[in-house]
Design a protein around this motif. Sequence first.
Motif, mmCIF file in Angstrom:
data_model
loop_
_atom_site.group_PDB
_atom_site.id
_atom_site.type_symbol
_atom_site.label_atom_id
_atom_site.label_comp_id
_atom_site.label_asym_id
_atom_site.label_seq_id
_atom_site.Cartn_x
_atom_site.Cartn_y
_atom_site.Cartn_z
ATOM 1 N N GLN A 6 0.842 -1.201 0.000
ATOM 2 C CA GLN A 6 0.000 0.000 0.000
ATOM 3 C C GLN A 6 0.876 1.249 0.000
ATOM 4 O OE1 GLN A 6 -3.387 0.732 0.210
ATOM 5 N NE2 GLN A 6 -4.120 -1.351 0.081
ATOM 6 N N LYS A 7 1.930 1.226 0.807
ATOM 7 C CA LYS A 7 2.818 2.382 0.893
ATOM 8 C C LYS A 7 3.477 2.661 -0.456
ATOM 9 C CE LYS A 7 3.992 2.120 5.778
ATOM 10 N NZ LYS A 7 5.048 1.894 6.746
ATOM 11 N N LYS A 8 3.909 1.601 -1.132
ATOM 12 C CA LYS A 8 4.564 1.772 -2.431
ATOM 13 C C LYS A 8 3.593 2.348 -3.456
ATOM 14 C CE LYS A 8 8.126 -1.742 -2.028
ATOM 15 N NZ LYS A 8 8.628 -3.022 -2.526
ATOM 16 N N ARG A 9 2.356 1.836 -3.482
ATOM 17 C CA ARG A 9 1.372 2.315 -4.460
ATOM 18 C C ARG A 9 0.990 3.769 -4.222
ATOM 19 N NH1 ARG A 9 -0.859 -2.972 -3.843
ATOM 20 N NH2 ARG A 9 -2.431 -2.228 -2.405
ATOM 21 N N HIS A 10 1.142 4.235 -3.003
ATOM 22 C CA HIS A 10 0.754 5.606 -2.669
ATOM 23 C C HIS A 10 1.963 6.491 -2.400
ATOM 24 C CE1 HIS A 10 -3.539 4.783 -2.462
ATOM 25 N NE2 HIS A 10 -3.209 3.624 -1.948
ATOM 26 N N ASP A 11 3.124 6.064 -2.836
ATOM 27 C CA ASP A 11 4.370 6.821 -2.637
ATOM 28 C C ASP A 11 4.583 7.178 -1.168
ATOM 29 O OD1 ASP A 11 4.962 6.776 -5.387
ATOM 30 O OD2 ASP A 11 3.680 8.533 -5.726
ATOM 31 N N GLY A 12 4.242 6.259 -0.294
ATOM 32 C CA GLY A 12 4.434 6.463 1.142
ATOM 33 C C GLY A 12 3.449 7.429 1.778
ATOM 34 N N GLN A 13 2.530 7.976 1.012
ATOM 35 C CA GLN A 13 1.560 8.942 1.521
ATOM 36 C C GLN A 13 0.228 8.248 1.809
ATOM 37 O OE1 GLN A 13 2.412 12.214 2.067
ATOM 38 N NE2 GLN A 13 4.445 11.505 1.493
ATOM 39 N N SER A 14 -0.340 8.549 2.958
ATOM 40 C CA SER A 14 -1.641 7.988 3.303
ATOM 41 C C SER A 14 -2.398 8.961 4.179
ATOM 42 C CB SER A 14 -1.471 6.671 4.058
ATOM 43 O OG SER A 14 -2.714 6.231 4.537
ATOM 44 N N LYS A 15 -3.642 9.212 3.807
ATOM 45 C CA LYS A 15 -4.510 10.046 4.635
ATOM 46 C C LYS A 15 -5.365 9.166 5.539
ATOM 47 C CE LYS A 15 -4.731 13.678 1.171
ATOM 48 N NZ LYS A 15 -5.571 14.387 0.219
ATOM 49 N N LEU A 16 -5.287 7.868 5.327
ATOM 50 C CA LEU A 16 -6.083 6.921 6.111
ATOM 51 C C LEU A 16 -5.298 6.493 7.342
ATOM 52 C CD1 LEU A 16 -8.726 5.175 6.066
ATOM 53 C CD2 LEU A 16 -7.311 3.358 5.114
ATOM 54 N N THR A 17 -5.866 6.741 8.507
ATOM 55 C CA THR A 17 -5.220 6.324 9.752
ATOM 56 C C THR A 17 -5.740 4.955 10.164
ATOM 57 O OG1 THR A 17 -6.908 7.316 11.171
ATOM 58 C CG2 THR A 17 -5.072 8.742 10.491
ATOM 59 N N GLU A 18 -5.070 4.347 11.124
ATOM 60 C CA GLU A 18 -5.513 3.043 11.641
ATOM 61 C C GLU A 18 -6.887 3.161 12.306
ATOM 62 O OE1 GLU A 18 -4.177 0.042 11.177
ATOM 63 O OE2 GLU A 18 -2.582 0.933 9.984
ATOM 64 N N LYS A 19 -7.144 4.272 12.984
ATOM 65 C CA LYS A 19 -8.450 4.484 13.628
ATOM 66 C C LYS A 19 -9.558 4.587 12.587
ATOM 67 C CE LYS A 19 -6.932 6.780 17.847
ATOM 68 N NZ LYS A 19 -6.959 8.039 18.603
ATOM 69 N N GLN A 20 -9.277 5.265 11.493
ATOM 70 C CA GLN A 20 -10.274 5.393 10.431
ATOM 71 C C GLN A 20 -10.553 4.035 9.796
ATOM 72 O OE1 GLN A 20 -8.286 8.338 8.015
ATOM 73 N NE2 GLN A 20 -9.503 10.012 8.873
ATOM 74 N N TRP A 21 -9.501 3.258 9.565
ATOM 75 C CA TRP A 21 -9.666 1.933 8.982
ATOM 76 C C TRP A 21 -10.490 1.045 9.925
ATOM 77 C CZ3 TRP A 21 -10.418 -0.786 5.030
ATOM 78 C CH2 TRP A 21 -10.157 -2.149 4.971
ATOM 79 N N ALA A 22 -10.212 1.142 11.215
ATOM 80 C CA ALA A 22 -10.986 0.364 12.202
ATOM 81 C C ALA A 22 -12.458 0.777 12.193
ATOM 82 C CB ALA A 22 -10.379 0.547 13.594
ATOM 83 N N ALA A 23 -12.730 2.077 12.062
ATOM 84 C CA ALA A 23 -14.112 2.563 11.993
ATOM 85 C C ALA A 23 -14.806 2.043 10.741
ATOM 86 C CB ALA A 23 -14.141 4.092 12.014
ATOM 87 N N CYS A 24 -14.076 1.988 9.642
ATOM 88 C CA CYS A 24 -14.618 1.473 8.383
ATOM 89 C C CYS A 24 -14.987 -0.010 8.520
ATOM 90 C CB CYS A 24 -13.581 1.676 7.281
ATOM 91 S SG CYS A 24 -14.125 1.154 5.646
ATOM 92 N N ILE A 25 -14.114 -0.765 9.110
ATOM 93 C CA ILE A 25 -14.372 -2.198 9.320
ATOM 94 C C ILE A 25 -15.591 -2.381 10.236
ATOM 95 C CG2 ILE A 25 -13.446 -4.301 10.380
ATOM 96 C CD1 ILE A 25 -10.696 -3.458 9.305
ATOM 97 N N ASP A 26 -15.661 -1.589 11.295
ATOM 98 C CA ASP A 26 -16.804 -1.664 12.214
ATOM 99 C C ASP A 26 -18.113 -1.320 11.504
ATOM 100 O OD1 ASP A 26 -15.225 -2.438 14.329
ATOM 101 O OD2 ASP A 26 -15.087 -0.429 15.204
ATOM 102 N N TYR A 27 -18.086 -0.331 10.639
ATOM 103 C CA TYR A 27 -19.284 0.096 9.914
ATOM 104 C C TYR A 27 -19.855 -1.054 9.089
ATOM 105 C CZ TYR A 27 -22.339 3.078 7.077
ATOM 106 O OH TYR A 27 -23.426 3.655 6.465
ATOM 107 N N PHE A 28 -18.974 -1.868 8.512
ATOM 108 C CA PHE A 28 -19.421 -2.994 7.682
ATOM 109 C C PHE A 28 -19.413 -4.320 8.452
ATOM 110 C CE2 PHE A 28 -18.120 0.157 4.522
ATOM 111 C CZ PHE A 28 -19.221 0.143 3.680
ATOM 112 N N ASP A 29 -19.463 -4.246 9.777
ATOM 113 C CA ASP A 29 -19.545 -5.426 10.654
ATOM 114 C C ASP A 29 -18.445 -6.444 10.402
ATOM 115 O OD1 ASP A 29 -21.800 -4.489 12.019
ATOM 116 O OD2 ASP A 29 -23.138 -5.289 10.469
ATOM 117 N N SER A 30 -17.232 -5.963 10.191
ATOM 118 C CA SER A 30 -16.052 -6.814 9.993
ATOM 119 C C SER A 30 -16.242 -7.831 8.869
ATOM 120 C CB SER A 30 -15.683 -7.543 11.293
ATOM 121 O OG SER A 30 -15.396 -6.617 12.303
#
Length: 178
Positions: A6-30
């Motif tokens: 993921q880091k390579k595809r985005h040139d090391g840049q990411s606006k997505l944090t681990e907390k946001q990813w966890a919220a996304c997973i929770d929203y779709f019931d894992s």
Amino acid sequence: MSSEAQKKRHDGQSKLTEKQWAACIDYFDSSCCYCGKSGKLTKDHLQPLKQKGELEIANVVPACASCNSSKKDNQWLSWFQKQEFYTKDKAKLIQKWITFSLSIKELFEEEPSESEMVISKEVTKQIAPDTTAAIFWLKNRKPNEWRDKKETELSGSVDVNARSQEIKDRIKGRLKDG
């Protein structure tokens, strides 16, 4: 972001944090937002990378590896409508996620703090006790059993001089005999 790919595809840049990813997973019931399978989930870009899609909360949904690789670089809705497991309810849920994630984006944005330490792992170490400390602990815990000096009482008298003379006489006798 945990994936090196993921880091390579985005040139090391990411606006997505681990907390946001966890919220996304929770929203779709894992589970996969497309087919509903639970298990290992990957980050799927709703707007593909080739179409300038970014790794941010409103553009990422959890997808199983099968759905993510099948979708490739297609727009999510055009690909999803061709799948056997497509339902309007699931499509609406994804659209609601996009709207919802844009509305809560500010909640996840934190000001960087240099003085704040993040605890990622707690470790309990077993350390051998200090010998001297153990001795003092025992002496304080049971002073009658763990004293340096034992008090002993003698009854009667002991003649030290008579005993030493007896020992000297024995030694002289052995020297003469031997």
